[in-house]
Enzyme design. Structure first.
Site, PDB file in Angstrom:
ATOM      1  N   TYR A 199     134.277 110.658  -0.439  1.00  0.00           N
ATOM      2  CA  TYR A 199     133.543 109.394  -0.269  1.00  0.00           C
ATOM      3  C   TYR A 199     134.249 108.500   0.750  1.00  0.00           C
ATOM      4  CZ  TYR A 199     132.279 104.559  -1.453  1.00  0.00           C
ATOM      5  OH  TYR A 199     131.923 103.233  -1.388  1.00  0.00           O
ATOM      6  N   LYS A 233     132.849 107.479   4.382  1.00  0.00           N
ATOM      7  CA  LYS A 233     132.544 106.063   4.669  1.00  0.00           C
ATOM      8  C   LYS A 233     133.271 105.665   5.945  1.00  0.00           C
ATOM      9  CE  LYS A 233     130.598 103.170   2.317  1.00  0.00           C
ATOM     10  NZ  LYS A 233     129.192 102.718   2.256  1.00  0.00           N
TER      11      LYS A 233
HETATM   12  N1  LIG Z   1     130.320  98.879  -6.028  1.00  0.00           N
HETATM   13  C1  LIG Z   1     131.511  98.746  -5.496  1.00  0.00           C
HETATM   14  O1  LIG Z   1     132.490  98.441  -6.176  1.00  0.00           O
HETATM   15  C2  LIG Z   1     131.716  98.999  -4.003  1.00  0.00           C
HETATM   16  C3  LIG Z   1     132.996  98.930  -3.455  1.00  0.00           C
HETATM   17  C4  LIG Z   1     133.174  99.170  -2.098  1.00  0.00           C
HETATM   18  C5  LIG Z   1     132.076  99.488  -1.322  1.00  0.00           C
HETATM   19  N2  LIG Z   1     130.852  99.568  -1.886  1.00  0.00           N
HETATM   20  C6  LIG Z   1     129.713  99.915  -1.035  1.00  0.00           C
HETATM   21  O2  LIG Z   1     128.685  98.982  -1.296  1.00  0.00           O
HETATM   22  C7  LIG Z   1     127.429  99.638  -1.196  1.00  0.00           C
HETATM   23  C8  LIG Z   1     126.561  99.353  -2.413  1.00  0.00           C
HETATM   24  O3  LIG Z   1     127.277  99.584  -3.585  1.00  0.00           O
HETATM   25  P1  LIG Z   1     126.567  99.453  -5.015  1.00  0.00           P
HETATM   26  O4  LIG Z   1     127.620  99.226  -6.015  1.00  0.00           O
HETATM   27  O5  LIG Z   1     125.392  98.514  -4.944  1.00  0.00           O
HETATM   28  O6  LIG Z   1     126.081 100.970  -5.182  1.00  0.00           O
HETATM   29  P2  LIG Z   1     124.798 101.543  -5.852  1.00  0.00           P
HETATM   30  O7  LIG Z   1     125.092 102.950  -6.202  1.00  0.00           O
HETATM   31  O8  LIG Z   1     124.275 100.629  -6.927  1.00  0.00           O
HETATM   32  O9  LIG Z   1     123.768 101.520  -4.622  1.00  0.00           O
HETATM   33  C9  LIG Z   1     123.704 102.543  -3.672  1.00  0.00           C
HETATM   34  C10 LIG Z   1     122.239 102.905  -3.533  1.00  0.00           C
HETATM   35  O10 LIG Z   1     122.106 103.910  -2.517  1.00  0.00           O
HETATM   36  C11 LIG Z   1     121.042 104.711  -2.922  1.00  0.00           C
HETATM   37  N3  LIG Z   1     121.068 106.002  -2.262  1.00  0.00           N
HETATM   38  C12 LIG Z   1     121.917 107.034  -2.500  1.00  0.00           C
HETATM   39  N4  LIG Z   1     121.566 108.075  -1.752  1.00  0.00           N
HETATM   40  C13 LIG Z   1     120.491 107.699  -1.024  1.00  0.00           C
HETATM   41  C14 LIG Z   1     119.688 108.354  -0.083  1.00  0.00           C
HETATM   42  N5  LIG Z   1     119.921 109.620   0.258  1.00  0.00           N
HETATM   43  N6  LIG Z   1     118.658 107.676   0.487  1.00  0.00           N
HETATM   44  C15 LIG Z   1     118.387 106.403   0.129  1.00  0.00           C
HETATM   45  N7  LIG Z   1     119.123 105.720  -0.774  1.00  0.00           N
HETATM   46  C16 LIG Z   1     120.157 106.374  -1.342  1.00  0.00           C
HETATM   47  C17 LIG Z   1     121.241 104.883  -4.421  1.00  0.00           C
HETATM   48  O11 LIG Z   1     120.073 105.345  -5.058  1.00  0.00           O
HETATM   49  C18 LIG Z   1     121.650 103.497  -4.825  1.00  0.00           C
HETATM   50  O12 LIG Z   1     120.552 102.726  -5.283  1.00  0.00           O
HETATM   51  C19 LIG Z   1     127.710 101.101  -0.934  1.00  0.00           C
HETATM   52  O13 LIG Z   1     127.603 101.339   0.455  1.00  0.00           O
HETATM   53  C20 LIG Z   1     129.139 101.274  -1.352  1.00  0.00           C
HETATM   54  O14 LIG Z   1     129.754 102.270  -0.586  1.00  0.00           O
HETATM   55  C21 LIG Z   1     130.637  99.330  -3.211  1.00  0.00           C
END
Ligand SMILES: NC(=O)c1ccc[n+]([C@@H]2O[C@H](COP(=O)([O-])OP(=O)(O)OC[C@H]3O[C@@H](n4cnc5c(N)ncnc54)[C@H](O)[C@@H]3O)[C@@H](O)[C@H]2O)c1
Length: 358
Positions: free
Chosen positions: A149, A153
């Protein structure tokens, strides 16, 4: 997808997820058109004015369809951040790397002038100590990333920033991009598994409140416009609440606010890491037959050696969505869980002891 093309239109990939949906609701208040692009719909009801498009960023035709007429893309969709998802290497590559390539290519082809990429602290962090880090920190070399991951990223972020300045198809304009690095959020309180903490109490990490994150994304999108002299163009930014705190202490108000007791047992991080390693090994062997959810992966262990202060409103937000301790929570379930945990730890410890009498 029917969109009112008269106002500004924002496309949010991953808009069905936790953060994407929060951002969509905030954008809606600015009278913008908002389209959520996700493989799954949001768990909350869709407010009027937000359109949901069930689609996959791995499919270029669907991405192309979605970006038409859009003024700014928030590319948030990602796969593999936690749990068993972390172990599905192929899907992680396809969504995070090829998916991002599809978005960038479609933006250029369909003249979308702005893209804000939601990235992660992991692009610079591989478990090493970082004090007062800022945007001048170098990327962690790709081969040092302990998990797919984080590595993907990082690759995707570089692609996004490199695409900055790409001439838009049949237009005098160029694509303006920037990336926001964020720290992390919640998980295992619910299942009663949050029974112990680990690591040093003085190791600190950053967290960000989702509302601050929403503001950061809106400001970043604004700072890519001509009105703001494209100030954010090609820049990565660290986003946090600016209050480093111990990972587990961060969760205390939420855990206690939801009616759970905060763990008093502190285990050595090396033991937990070993446990996570063994769990991954077992998952590797039996995962195809039984794709179980590992309690912890090694990545989760080193990242949580890494906190926002929850106010009452946050706790109520979680409670309002059915979270929180149920008074009828089965004590048998908890007992089974405890037994499983103890047996698992005993197995780890015993497997490390030298064999005697041979
Ligand atoms: N949650 C955290 O603590 C955190 C920390 C650092 C970075 N991030 C980044 O923030 C962003 C959002 O995080 P989040 O917690 O809301 O995650 P989340 O998993 O709730 O949201 C990610 C969304 O991407 C969608 N997705 C996955 N594969 C897909 C595809 N092939 N096509 C279309 N949609 C797809 C999923 O269905 C999901 O709804 C991500 O990019 C993540 O890398 C999150």
């Amino acid at each position: 997808v029917e969109v009112n093309r008269t106002g500004r239109t924002f496309l949010i990939t991953g808009g069905g997820g936790y953060f994407g949906f929060r951002l969509a609701c905030a954008l809606l208040k600015t009278s913008s058109n908002v389209v959520l692009f996700d493989v799954r719909p949001p768990s909350q009801e869709l407010p009027e004015g937000i359109i949901f498009m069930r689609a996959d960023i791995r499919d270029y035709t669907q991405v192309e369809e979605a970006v038409r007429g859009v003024n700014c893309v928030f590319h948030i969709a990602s796969y593999g951040m936690s749990g068993r998802e972390q172990l599905n290497r192929k899907l992680i590559e396809e969504v995070n790397v090829q998916g991002t390539e599809n978005i960038l290519r479609a933006c250029v082809a369909h003249r979308v002038p702005r893209l804000v990429y939601t990235s992660t602290y992991n692009v610079v962090f591989g478990g090493q100590e970082i004090k007062d880090g800022d945007e001048s920190l170098p990327y962690l070399p790709l081969h040092l990333h302990p998990d797919h991951y984080s590595r993907t990223k990082s690759i995707a972020e570089v692609q996004v920033l490199k695409a900055n300045g790409s001439p838009l198809n049949s237009s005098a304009g160029v694509l303006q991009t920037c990336a926001l690095h964020l720290p992390r959020i919640i998980s295992y309180i619910e299942n009663g598994i949050f029974r112990f903490v680990y690591g040093e109490p003085d190791s600190l990490v950053e967290f960000v409140h989702v509302d601050n994150l929403v503001s950061a994304h809106m400001l970043a999108a604004e700072a890519l416009t001509e009105k703001r002299q494209h100030r954010a163009t090609s820049q990565p930014y660290f986003i946090s609440d600016g209050r480093p705190v111990n990972n587990f202490e961060f969760f205390r108000p939420l855990v206690e606010g939801l009616g759970y007791s905060f763990p008093t047992l502190r285990l050595p991080i090396s033991l937990i890491y070993l446990f996570a390693f063994l769990t991954e090994m077992v998952h590797h062997i039996v995962g195809r037959i039984y794709n179980f959810q590992p309690l912890l992966t090694r990545t989760e262990v080193y990242k949580t050696g890494e906190p926002k202060l929850y106010d009452l409103e946050d706790v109520q937000w979680f409670r309002g969505r059915g979270h929180g301790k149920k008074s009828s929570q089965s004590s048998i379930k908890k007992l089974i869980l405890d037994v499983v945990l103890v047996v698992a730890f005993a197995a780890v410890v015993l497997s490390c002891l030298p064999v005697v009498g041979q």
